[in-house]
Design an enzyme around this catalytic site. Structure first.
Site, PDB file in Angstrom:
ATOM      1  N   ARG A 144       0.853  -1.194   0.000  1.00 47.03           N
ATOM      2  CA  ARG A 144       0.000   0.000   0.000  1.00 47.03           C
ATOM      3  C   ARG A 144       0.888   1.243   0.000  1.00 47.03           C
ATOM      4  O   ARG A 144       1.950   1.255   0.595  1.00 47.03           O
ATOM      5  CB  ARG A 144      -0.863  -0.027   1.265  1.00 47.03           C
ATOM      6  CG  ARG A 144      -1.960   0.993   1.314  1.00 47.03           C
ATOM      7  CD  ARG A 144      -2.885   0.743   2.507  1.00 47.03           C
ATOM      8  NE  ARG A 144      -3.743  -0.401   2.263  1.00 47.03           N
ATOM      9  CZ  ARG A 144      -4.059  -1.322   3.173  1.00 47.03           C
ATOM     10  NH1 ARG A 144      -3.597  -1.242   4.393  1.00 47.03           N
ATOM     11  NH2 ARG A 144      -4.860  -2.325   2.863  1.00 47.03           N
ATOM     12  N   ASN A 195      -0.566  -1.230  13.359  1.00 49.43           N
ATOM     13  CA  ASN A 195      -0.039  -2.258  12.464  1.00 49.43           C
ATOM     14  C   ASN A 195       1.190  -2.898  13.088  1.00 49.43           C
ATOM     15  O   ASN A 195       2.124  -2.190  13.469  1.00 49.43           O
ATOM     16  CB  ASN A 195       0.411  -1.623  11.142  1.00 49.43           C
ATOM     17  CG  ASN A 195      -0.711  -0.971  10.391  1.00 49.43           C
ATOM     18  OD1 ASN A 195      -1.625  -1.634   9.945  1.00 49.43           O
ATOM     19  ND2 ASN A 195      -0.644   0.354  10.257  1.00 49.43           N
ATOM     20  N   ASP A 249       0.724  -8.056   8.846  1.00 51.93           N
ATOM     21  CA  ASP A 249      -0.666  -8.530   8.876  1.00 51.93           C
ATOM     22  C   ASP A 249      -1.424  -8.257  10.166  1.00 51.93           C
ATOM     23  O   ASP A 249      -2.545  -7.766  10.116  1.00 51.93           O
ATOM     24  CB  ASP A 249      -0.774 -10.044   8.579  1.00 51.93           C
ATOM     25  CG  ASP A 249       0.140 -10.486   7.461  1.00 51.93           C
ATOM     26  OD1 ASP A 249       0.071  -9.884   6.371  1.00 51.93           O
ATOM     27  OD2 ASP A 249       0.944 -11.401   7.678  1.00 51.93           O
ATOM     28  N   ASP A 306      -3.032  -6.675  13.331  1.00 50.47           N
ATOM     29  CA  ASP A 306      -3.399  -5.304  13.672  1.00 50.47           C
ATOM     30  C   ASP A 306      -4.141  -5.301  14.994  1.00 50.47           C
ATOM     31  O   ASP A 306      -4.815  -6.276  15.332  1.00 50.47           O
ATOM     32  CB  ASP A 306      -4.332  -4.715  12.594  1.00 50.47           C
ATOM     33  CG  ASP A 306      -3.713  -4.767  11.209  1.00 50.47           C
ATOM     34  OD1 ASP A 306      -2.649  -4.159  11.022  1.00 50.47           O
ATOM     35  OD2 ASP A 306      -4.295  -5.415  10.326  1.00 50.47           O
TER      36      ASP A 306
END
Length: 181
Positions: free
Chosen positions: A23, A87, A105, A107
């Site tokens: 992202r 995160n 991954d 969170d």
């Protein structure tokens, strides 16, 4: 290494363990840098997903990145109150292109009423097997979940009301000056 100054805009890129881009956030305003951490803010920032989908953030968010901790913290300032999206990720690196980290991954979401939720455990287990996360990284991430929960419970750093007020006000001052030059 590029050391951004207060008021400058940087790009943030998250990657997966296998090196693939996850992202990208454009135009995050830097509020504070030290040799250990960076605090930034984005508001109505363009986000591009790995598959090319694009969207714009809906509210101001304070961002906290650290050189030693395996997490970063997004403080979302909403009408209904402050919520957090944390995160589990590698410590950041920064170069002339962007602030970069590896997203692992897991969170933790913290709601305005203080409720905490650990998210994406299934995704973590899937990627851990598929991308063969080393045992050391698995251990580091689990230890950092404990540190993060401790910070949340103690309202330490980004989880304190004072932090949110101070850095959001600083963002508003810097934004005002940029728009009124």
């Amino acid at each position: 290494m590029h050391h951004p100054k207060e008021g400058e805009f940087i790009t943030i890129k998250s990657y997966k363990h296998d090196g693939s881009l996850h992202r990208t956030w454009r135009d995050t305003m830097v509020l504070k840098t030290s040799d250990q951490s960076i605090i930034g803010c984005n508001d109505h920032t363009l986000v591009t997903e790995a598959d090319g989908r694009r969207w714009v953030t809906r509210e101001p968010a304070l961002l906290y990145y650290h050189k030693h901790y395996w997490f970063n913290i997004v403080t979302m300032i909403r009408q209904k109150g402050v919520s957090y999206y944390c995160n589990l990720a590698s410590p950041y690196a920064i170069d002339d292109e962007a602030l970069k980290y590896i997203d692992y991954d897991l969170d933790i979401k913290v709601f305005p009423d203080g409720e905490k939720r650990l998210l994406d455990v299934d995704e973590y287990e899937l990627h851990r097997a598929r991308m063969q996360y080393p045992k050391e990284i698995d251990h580091i991430l689990k230890e950092n979940v404990k540190i993060l929960v401790n910070w949340i419970n103690e309202e330490k750093g980004p989880f304190s009301k004072e932090y949110v007020e101070l850095w959001y006000e600083r963002y508003r001052q810097l934004s005002y000056h940029k728009h009124n030059k």
